[in-house]
Design an enzyme around this catalytic site. Structure first.
Site, mmCIF file in Angstrom:
data_model
loop_
_atom_site.group_PDB
_atom_site.id
_atom_site.type_symbol
_atom_site.label_atom_id
_atom_site.label_comp_id
_atom_site.label_asym_id
_atom_site.label_seq_id
_atom_site.Cartn_x
_atom_site.Cartn_y
_atom_site.Cartn_z
ATOM 1 N N HIS A 111 4.643 7.100 9.488
ATOM 2 C CA HIS A 111 5.849 7.204 8.610
ATOM 3 C C HIS A 111 7.279 7.500 9.123
ATOM 4 O O HIS A 111 8.302 8.000 8.638
ATOM 5 C CB HIS A 111 5.742 7.872 7.434
ATOM 6 C CG HIS A 111 4.556 7.404 6.598
ATOM 7 N ND1 HIS A 111 4.075 8.303 5.405
ATOM 8 C CD2 HIS A 111 4.091 6.397 6.442
ATOM 9 C CE1 HIS A 111 3.227 7.519 4.641
ATOM 10 N NE2 HIS A 111 2.964 6.462 5.521
ATOM 11 N N GLU A 152 0.780 -1.145 -0.036
ATOM 12 C CA GLU A 152 -0.095 -0.088 0.068
ATOM 13 C C GLU A 152 0.789 1.348 0.063
ATOM 14 O O GLU A 152 0.500 2.219 -0.628
ATOM 15 C CB GLU A 152 -0.754 -0.058 1.186
ATOM 16 C CG GLU A 152 -1.712 1.052 1.268
ATOM 17 C CD GLU A 152 -1.408 2.544 1.907
ATOM 18 O OE1 GLU A 152 -2.281 3.541 1.477
ATOM 19 O OE2 GLU A 152 -0.342 2.392 2.402
#
Length: 464
Positions: A431, A333
């Site tokens: 992230h 993804e």
């Protein structure tokens, strides 16, 4: 008179039957949903699964050894649940490697430097072996490139410093409004002769963690691509202030990332076959890959174990679905969406009938509700279930987006949904190196699993 009396009697009987049935049905729903929440909070396996994914395997970047280890582990755990079928679906994925740690500093006068927390953006090219050092220019967004023009940008490093808007209560909206500088900044800046790009991290908090994320070059020639990296929010503020005092600052950064040929990986899939309508498929899932910084606990280890937990909770409570319930752990993804695309492609080839798909990809925080991509008619039906969730403080039912991985499945008449946890802390970890297991609360994770299972139960029971 007699006929009128008979009609009224029949109507009254129908009303009694309707409300008796409705009350009985609602009571059954309340009972089953309570069983699901109780089981999640006392017998759930998700937190232990996440512990292993995070602390024994770690960051699971597509194409990495860790991603393959995660495939093997989650398949083995689905096998242990006694599902009707568990399998791996092959998919080719990109393989990008960060390399040795990045390094950066800015120089106010010759020899006077300040180090910066920095990380390469996913998919970026490397700098030359000795790095890049040049004058740096600050912009408030991609749109300012055209305003300045090539004369002021050529030969410089562009610093995109558009922050996430703190006045946005929905933090995903704040993210969406400025993430273009991360994804397209290097491509656009290179058209004006920039040597490289530095981007403010997508983070509402001030800290020292640079946040990576995907970026793209489109169809640009490899020789024309310039390197791109993110710096932390604290570093961005310091650099911005320093530039105001001295616009002649030089910036240096060095990164060693590399793009390899695609490699084979897998979506991990398991299902409970429906008892009476097995041809109708309900999907619940998250993405198994993560970035290489941190261990991807919130993004999206949490969503994967919550999705696996849905099937485990059905087993624990003895619920036998009418329709086929399928968990899909999608690969890639983060930097390609190859897993979601492949799953939809195979589903179309096999002429499978998917009626509903739910994705969890917003972190393992306290669940607040769901968003739905559906027709008005289907959404009206969904809203009638909202009172069943209110005792659990899950009350946000709105039309909106669902999830990136399930998006390719969308067809007319199908409903897509996304779990919506409280989003205020999500971008503190998104992230970044601090997206680690200790930042996931066990109870919040379990409440999310129970909420997902409850929604899947209602979809299976009443359909669309």
């Amino acid at each position: 008179m007699k006929n009128s009396y008979n009609v009224k009697s029949k109507l009254a009987l129908l009303v009694v039957i309707f409300f008796t049935y409705f009350g009985f049905s609602q009571s059954n729903d309340q009972e089953q949903i309570k069983k699901l929440y109780d089981a999640a909070l006392t017998q759930g396996k998700g937190y232990d699964w996440l512990n292993y994914l995070s602390n024994q395997i770690g960051g699971r970047l597509s194409g990495s050894i860790q991603a393959q280890q995660a495939v093997n582990y989650t398949k083995s755990q689905l096998d242990s649940l006694g599902l009707d079928k568990v399998w791996l679906q092959p998919v080719m994925v990109p393989k990008w490697v960060r390399g040795t740690p990045e390094f950066a500093y800015f120089e106010t006068t010759p020899g006077v430097t300040t180090n910066m927390a920095i990380c390469a953006l996913g998919g970026s090219v490397a700098t030359p072996p000795k790095g890049i050092k040049a004058n740096i220019i600050e912009l408030g967004g991609i749109e300012e490139l055209a305003t300045l023009g090539k004369d002021k940008i050529q030969g410089k490093i562009v610093f995109f410093n558009k922050p996430m808007d703190p006045t946005q209560i929905n933090t995903f909206n704040a993210y969406s409004n400025c993430v273009d500088q991360r994804y397209s900044g290097a491509l656009e800046a290179s058209k004006y002769g920039a040597l490289g790009v530095i981007v403010r991290s997508m983070n509402l908090r001030l800290d020292d963690f640079p946040h990576t994320g995907s970026m793209g070059y489109g169809e640009q020639s490899v020789d024309d691509r310039i390197p791109a990296a993110a710096i932390s929010t604290n570093a961005a503020d310091l650099l911005s202030t320093s530039l105001k005092l001295n616009p002649e600052i030089n910036f240096y950064f060095k990164q060693n990332c590399k793009q390899f040929e695609d490699v084979e990986s897998y979506n991990v899939i398991g299902e409970i076959r429906g008892s009476s309508k097995p041809e109708e498929i309900i999907v619940v899932g998250g993405h198994l890959d993560s970035w290489d910084l941190g261990d991807g606990s919130h993004d999206d280890g949490a969503g994967c174990v919550q999705s696996m937990e849905v099937l485990n909770l059905f087993k624990k409570t003895g619920f036998k679905p009418k329709r086929t319930i399928r968990v899909v752990l999608f690969m890639n993804e983060e930097n390609g969406l190859r897993g979601g695309t492949k799953y939809a492609e195979v589903a179309n080839t096999n002429k499978e009938k998917h009626i509903f798909a739910l994705e969890s990809d917003s972190g393992g925080f306290t669940p607040r509700g769901f968003t739905f991509d559906s027709s008005d008619k289907d959404f009206d039906k969904i809203k009638s279930w909202k009172p069943l969730f209110e005792p659990y403080l899950v009350h946000y039912f709105e039309k909106g987006g669902s999830g990136a991985d399930i998006g390719p499945l969308k067809k007319d008449g199908m409903v897509l949904a996304g779990l919506r946890p409280d989003s205020q802390r999500y971008f503190d970890y998104h992230h970044a190196e601090n997206d680690t297991f200790e930042h996931v609360n066990k109870r919040e994770l379990e409440l999310g699993s129970a909420s997902m299972a409850s929604l899947i139960y209602l979809v299976d029971t009443y359909g669309f």
